[in-house]
Design a protein around this motif. Structure first.
Motif, PDB file in Angstrom:
ATOM      1  N   VAL A 136     146.704  32.737  21.669  1.00 24.72           N
ATOM      2  CA  VAL A 136     145.716  33.270  21.885  1.00 24.72           C
ATOM      3  C   VAL A 136     144.520  32.479  21.661  1.00 24.72           C
TER       4      VAL A 136
ATOM      5  N   LEU B 113     139.585  33.808  15.953  1.00 28.48           N
ATOM      6  CA  LEU B 113     139.310  35.113  16.820  1.00 28.48           C
ATOM      7  C   LEU B 113     138.334  34.689  18.092  1.00 28.48           C
TER       8      LEU B 113
ATOM      9  N   MET C 195     143.916  42.110  18.892  1.00 30.60           N
ATOM     10  CA  MET C 195     145.025  40.436  18.927  1.00 30.60           C
ATOM     11  C   MET C 195     145.307  40.688  17.833  1.00 30.60           C
TER      12      MET C 195
END
Length: 407
Positions: free
Chosen positions: A158, A197, A239
């Motif tokens: 990620v 994120l 995600m």
């Protein structure tokens, strides 16, 4: 049969140890109605296998795949529609085609060929951890070995630096803690996850991220059915499956599996005899026996009948994956750990439309972590008195397994 039997996934006694309840459900109540949740629990392997294969809109996850007790306590009066597009919730809440389209945006790195390319990196991470841990002699097998390696892989997937692996692991562990009577409140933990994120998404959007990051690039390029793009926050939410699922499951399976092998010295010796050949075989039994995920939910959109029970639109089912993995109808002596058990079918990672995106990556991580441990650790002991498996309606696994290595 347990006297005065009742079952709810959020019952504190069930959350402390669901296994005896699963046995009674399988033997006497294969379709069990939980009245306070308006939900049916399916406990047998064949029933779960067949239901999860249905992909015609009969079952949807519009209320989430892991709804809390407060969500299930609300009774629906008819079918539940997909959520609104904005702000876009996690894509698993939608039916096809939106669910399938968004899932494809995140899937490329998890296909078998792409995953194979990670083998050397995972082995490197495992050995880095062992280089640090083995001289200490004692440490936590779940968190400090498998946990850091799995979290490091997630960080790289990620776009986060692996230096954050310990923080990511702690954040996911904290968000997965369950309160007896209510289960996991994923929504409460989400802001903490998104703090990691959203800045990555912003960097990629601005062209400032150093190198390719397909999972974010694909989501930024995606357009919803109304033609709109995803916001930074909406991309980050998509995600979460990778961020959470990739961090919390593998460490529990590996640590518990090594404990089970230690309980059976003859089996440990057999696997050690040829780790390259035997660990991939043992891995499948370890996954069956040790996988911590207990169940996933679906909301019924079309009337469905099973075992002479008709489930109406708006009601729910929970597929008890952990019960299915201990079903005597599928596995002989399922409570016995046997490293070379032939396993033709598995439900530990789900099945059908919502089959675990990270299945191939998880299996590779498990195999490498087991192989490197057995290669480098000639003898070890588990401090069973200090091992901890907290109550949970979902991730019922060993969060802490203290180990002492003998070198």
């Amino acid at each position: 049969m347990m006297q005065g039997f009742s079952y709810s996934p959020f019952d504190p006694a069930v959350m402390a140890d669901p296994r005896p309840y699963y046995r009674t459900l399988r033997d006497h109540h294969p379709v069990y109605y939980v009245d306070e949740l308006d939900t049916y629990a399916l406990s047998r392997f064949d029933d779960v296998w067949n239901v999860l294969a249905i992909n015609d809109g009969t079952f949807v996850a519009s209320e989430g795949t892991l709804p809390a007790a407060a969500v299930l306590a609300h009774r629906n009066h008819g079918p539940v529609a997909d959520p609104p597009l904005h702000p876009l919730p996690f894509h698993a809440n939608f039916d096809a085609p939106l669910y399938d389209d968004v899932r494809r945006c995140t899937a490329a790195q998890f296909r078998p060929k792409s995953v194979t390319a990670w083998q050397d990196r995972i082995r490197e991470l495992a050995n880095e951890r062992l280089d640090e841990l083995l001289p200490r002699g004692s440490f936590d097998l779940t968190q400090e070995y498998g946990g850091i390696v799995a979290a490091s892989v997630v960080c790289e997937l990620v776009g986060l630096p692996t230096e954050l692996a310990a923080d990511v692991l702690a954040t996911v562990n904290a968000g997965s803690l369950a309160e007896p009577g209510s289960g996991v409140e994923v929504a409460n933990a989400r802001p903490g996850y998104l703090e990691y994120l959203i800045p990555v998404v912003q960097q990629v959007r601005a062209g400032e991220f150093p190198g390719p990051l397909p999972i974010v690039e694909n989501l930024l390029a995606y357009r919803l059915p109304d033609g709109s793009a995803l916001t930074d926050s909406e991309v980050a939410v998509q995600m979460l499956g990778v961020f959470i699922g990739g961090t919390e499951t593998v460490p529990k399976i590996v640590a518990h599996g090594l404990w089970e092998l230690l309980r059976h010295p003859d089996q440990l010796a057999a696997v050690r005899a040829d780790p390259a050949a035997n660990v991939p075989v043992a891995r499948e039994e370890i996954i069956r026996y040790c996988a911590p995920a207990q169940w996933f939910a679906r909301t019924v959109r079309k009337r469905f009948t099973i075992h002479d029970t008709t489930i109406q639109p708006g009601q729910r089912i929970i597929t008890l994956l952990a019960s299915a993995s201990r079903d005597e109808r599928e596995f002989g002596e399922p409570e016995v750990f046997r490293w070379d058990r032939p396993i033709e079918r598995s439900l530990a990672f789900g099945r059908g439309q919502h089959f675990c995106l990270g299945y191939h990556m998880a299996r590779l991580e498990i195999a490498v972590l087991l192989q490197e441990w057995l290669r480098r650790v000639p003898d070890y002991q588990i401090d069973a008195d200090r091992a901890h498996r907290p109550p949970s309606s979902f991730q019922w696994g060993w969060n802490h397994i203290p180990v002492h290595v003998l070198v």
